[in-house]
Motif scaffolding. Sequence first.
Motif, PDB file in Angstrom:
ATOM      1  N   VAL A  34       0.831  -1.205   0.000  1.00 49.57           N
ATOM      2  CA  VAL A  34       0.000   0.000   0.000  1.00 49.57           C
ATOM      3  C   VAL A  34       0.865   1.255   0.000  1.00 49.57           C
ATOM      4  CG1 VAL A  34      -1.741   1.297   1.297  1.00 49.57           C
ATOM      5  CG2 VAL A  34      -1.877  -1.207   1.169  1.00 49.57           C
ATOM      6  N   ALA A  35       1.941   1.233   0.759  1.00 47.90           N
ATOM      7  CA  ALA A  35       2.813   2.398   0.862  1.00 47.90           C
ATOM      8  C   ALA A  35       4.222   1.935   1.207  1.00 47.90           C
ATOM      9  CB  ALA A  35       2.303   3.384   1.914  1.00 47.90           C
ATOM     10  N   ILE A  36       5.202   2.736   0.800  1.00 50.45           N
ATOM     11  CA  ILE A  36       6.610   2.423   1.012  1.00 50.45           C
ATOM     12  C   ILE A  36       7.279   3.634   1.644  1.00 50.45           C
ATOM     13  CG2 ILE A  36       8.797   1.828  -0.097  1.00 50.45           C
ATOM     14  CD1 ILE A  36       7.114   0.671  -2.432  1.00 50.45           C
ATOM     15  N   GLY A  37       7.947   3.437   2.757  1.00 50.20           N
ATOM     16  CA  GLY A  37       8.680   4.521   3.409  1.00 50.20           C
ATOM     17  C   GLY A  37      10.151   4.444   3.047  1.00 50.20           C
ATOM     18  N   VAL A  38      10.706   5.546   2.593  1.00 51.04           N
ATOM     19  CA  VAL A  38      12.113   5.629   2.201  1.00 51.04           C
ATOM     20  C   VAL A  38      12.815   6.636   3.108  1.00 51.04           C
ATOM     21  CG1 VAL A  38      13.734   6.226   0.360  1.00 51.04           C
ATOM     22  CG2 VAL A  38      11.617   5.015  -0.189  1.00 51.04           C
ATOM     23  N   GLN A  93       8.873   2.525  -8.093  1.00 52.70           N
ATOM     24  CA  GLN A  93       7.623   3.087  -8.612  1.00 52.70           C
ATOM     25  C   GLN A  93       7.003   2.268  -9.746  1.00 52.70           C
ATOM     26  OE1 GLN A  93       7.550   7.083 -10.572  1.00 52.70           O
ATOM     27  NE2 GLN A  93       6.250   7.611  -8.833  1.00 52.70           N
ATOM     28  N   PRO A  94       7.756   1.884 -10.783  1.00 49.33           N
ATOM     29  CA  PRO A  94       7.112   1.095 -11.846  1.00 49.33           C
ATOM     30  C   PRO A  94       6.740  -0.322 -11.421  1.00 49.33           C
ATOM     31  CG  PRO A  94       9.449   1.374 -12.299  1.00 49.33           C
ATOM     32  CD  PRO A  94       9.132   2.252 -11.135  1.00 49.33           C
ATOM     33  N   GLN A 100       1.982   4.181  -2.452  1.00 49.01           N
ATOM     34  CA  GLN A 100       2.418   5.547  -2.161  1.00 49.01           C
ATOM     35  C   GLN A 100       3.844   5.498  -1.628  1.00 49.01           C
ATOM     36  OE1 GLN A 100      -0.208   7.575   0.528  1.00 49.01           O
ATOM     37  NE2 GLN A 100       1.096   9.365   0.715  1.00 49.01           N
ATOM     38  N   ILE A 101       4.739   6.300  -2.207  1.00 52.48           N
ATOM     39  CA  ILE A 101       6.128   6.356  -1.755  1.00 52.48           C
ATOM     40  C   ILE A 101       6.282   7.565  -0.844  1.00 52.48           C
ATOM     41  CG2 ILE A 101       8.541   6.575  -2.432  1.00 52.48           C
ATOM     42  CD1 ILE A 101       7.881   5.061  -4.980  1.00 52.48           C
ATOM     43  N   VAL A 102       6.731   7.316   0.373  1.00 56.30           N
ATOM     44  CA  VAL A 102       6.716   8.317   1.440  1.00 56.30           C
ATOM     45  C   VAL A 102       8.141   8.556   1.936  1.00 56.30           C
ATOM     46  CG1 VAL A 102       5.860   8.797   3.771  1.00 56.30           C
ATOM     47  CG2 VAL A 102       4.417   7.551   2.133  1.00 56.30           C
ATOM     48  N   GLU A 103       8.486   9.826   2.124  1.00 56.50           N
ATOM     49  CA  GLU A 103       9.781  10.124   2.731  1.00 56.50           C
ATOM     50  C   GLU A 103       9.662  10.037   4.249  1.00 56.50           C
ATOM     51  OE1 GLU A 103      13.080  13.691   3.263  1.00 56.50           O
ATOM     52  OE2 GLU A 103      11.646  13.795   1.599  1.00 56.50           O
ATOM     53  N   ALA A 104      10.493   9.200   4.843  1.00 54.28           N
ATOM     54  CA  ALA A 104      10.504   9.032   6.291  1.00 54.28           C
ATOM     55  C   ALA A 104      11.805   9.593   6.867  1.00 54.28           C
ATOM     56  CB  ALA A 104      10.393   7.548   6.648  1.00 54.28           C
ATOM     57  N   PHE A 105      11.745   9.980   8.121  1.00 51.91           N
ATOM     58  CA  PHE A 105      12.929  10.449   8.850  1.00 51.91           C
ATOM     59  C   PHE A 105      12.790   9.911  10.273  1.00 51.91           C
ATOM     60  CE2 PHE A 105      15.229  14.461  10.601  1.00 51.91           C
ATOM     61  CZ  PHE A 105      16.372  13.716  10.837  1.00 51.91           C
ATOM     62  N   LEU A 176       5.970   2.529   9.628  1.00 51.12           N
ATOM     63  CA  LEU A 176       4.927   3.265  10.343  1.00 51.12           C
ATOM     64  C   LEU A 176       4.630   4.596   9.656  1.00 51.12           C
ATOM     65  CD1 LEU A 176       5.764   2.782  14.140  1.00 51.12           C
ATOM     66  CD2 LEU A 176       4.044   1.590  12.779  1.00 51.12           C
ATOM     67  N   SER A 177       5.671   5.266   9.184  1.00 54.35           N
ATOM     68  CA  SER A 177       5.491   6.534   8.470  1.00 54.35           C
ATOM     69  C   SER A 177       4.638   6.321   7.225  1.00 54.35           C
ATOM     70  CB  SER A 177       6.848   7.122   8.071  1.00 54.35           C
ATOM     71  OG  SER A 177       7.683   7.323   9.184  1.00 54.35           O
ATOM     72  N   ALA A 178       4.943   5.249   6.490  1.00 55.54           N
ATOM     73  CA  ALA A 178       4.182   4.946   5.275  1.00 55.54           C
ATOM     74  C   ALA A 178       2.733   4.612   5.603  1.00 55.54           C
ATOM     75  CB  ALA A 178       4.851   3.791   4.533  1.00 55.54           C
ATOM     76  N   ARG A 179       2.524   3.850   6.653  1.00 51.24           N
ATOM     77  CA  ARG A 179       1.154   3.495   7.061  1.00 51.24           C
ATOM     78  C   ARG A 179       0.347   4.740   7.429  1.00 51.24           C
ATOM     79  NH1 ARG A 179      -2.754  -0.620   7.004  1.00 51.24           N
ATOM     80  NH2 ARG A 179      -3.993  -0.555   8.926  1.00 51.24           N
ATOM     81  N   ALA A 180       0.956   5.620   8.211  1.00 52.85           N
ATOM     82  CA  ALA A 180       0.267   6.845   8.617  1.00 52.85           C
ATOM     83  C   ALA A 180      -0.082   7.695   7.396  1.00 52.85           C
ATOM     84  CB  ALA A 180       1.123   7.637   9.595  1.00 52.85           C
ATOM     85  N   ALA A 181       0.845   7.778   6.447  1.00 52.35           N
ATOM     86  CA  ALA A 181       0.595   8.559   5.235  1.00 52.35           C
ATOM     87  C   ALA A 181      -0.508   7.930   4.398  1.00 52.35           C
ATOM     88  CB  ALA A 181       1.885   8.687   4.430  1.00 52.35           C
ATOM     89  N   ALA A 182      -0.482   6.606   4.269  1.00 53.05           N
ATOM     90  CA  ALA A 182      -1.488   5.915   3.467  1.00 53.05           C
ATOM     91  C   ALA A 182      -2.887   6.099   4.043  1.00 53.05           C
ATOM     92  CB  ALA A 182      -1.152   4.434   3.370  1.00 53.05           C
ATOM     93  N   LEU A 183      -2.988   6.212   5.360  1.00 56.36           N
ATOM     94  CA  LEU A 183      -4.277   6.424   6.021  1.00 56.36           C
ATOM     95  C   LEU A 183      -4.685   7.897   6.030  1.00 56.36           C
ATOM     96  CD1 LEU A 183      -3.890   4.042   9.110  1.00 56.36           C
ATOM     97  CD2 LEU A 183      -5.271   3.650   7.061  1.00 56.36           C
TER      98      LEU A 183
END
Length: 213
Positions: A34-38, A93-94, A100-105, A176-183
Amino acid sequence: MIAPGDREPVRYAHVRAGDALAAIPRLVRDRAIVAIGVDGPLRPDLSLTAKARACERRLGRAPFHRSCKPGSTAAPLGQLLHAEATRLARLLQPEYPRAQIVEAFPTAFLRTLLAEDAVGQVPRGRKSQVYWDLCAADGVLRRLCAALYGAASAPIAAAFTRLTQRDVRAAAICALSARAAALGLATRVGDAEDGWIALAPRRFLADWARRAL
């Protein structure tokens, strides 16, 4: 990765960025991503920039500057991290166009969960580990998992207690960052041009961080 409802809900692999595409299917198995945190600087269009970004400037100022200041994409090391994070995102991405690709810190994600006076001076290389331990002891990681994963959260929170290695913990925070963003719950720091860093949902932020953001 975090796979709610699975017998093994928290899974990880130590690989170089270039080997991520081969490793991901072994981790994902039959689950949809669903989402990927980078953990690295990303622009929304995955282009490169040599300028400092709004998210970096905001977290580089008080009250964040002493505890969770990110590197700048304008600096030589930041340029390397930016290029590597962008290269990874362009590979992913492809392959996973619906994710959703999310920037995490992770350092800022964890620190902003803690009270302003919860932490003293911490050496740069130890910050994420110290912040993780304090968040775990406080119970905020467990509560955050409950908010993000509902009835499936208990095994995830239990698995988190067994994570000790720095990079593995960082990967968990990226998830967790990706999950929060996806929601649609993440606190986003930045702008539409140069990208956002995803932090925890606003209601989980400590008062000092919530006021500053």
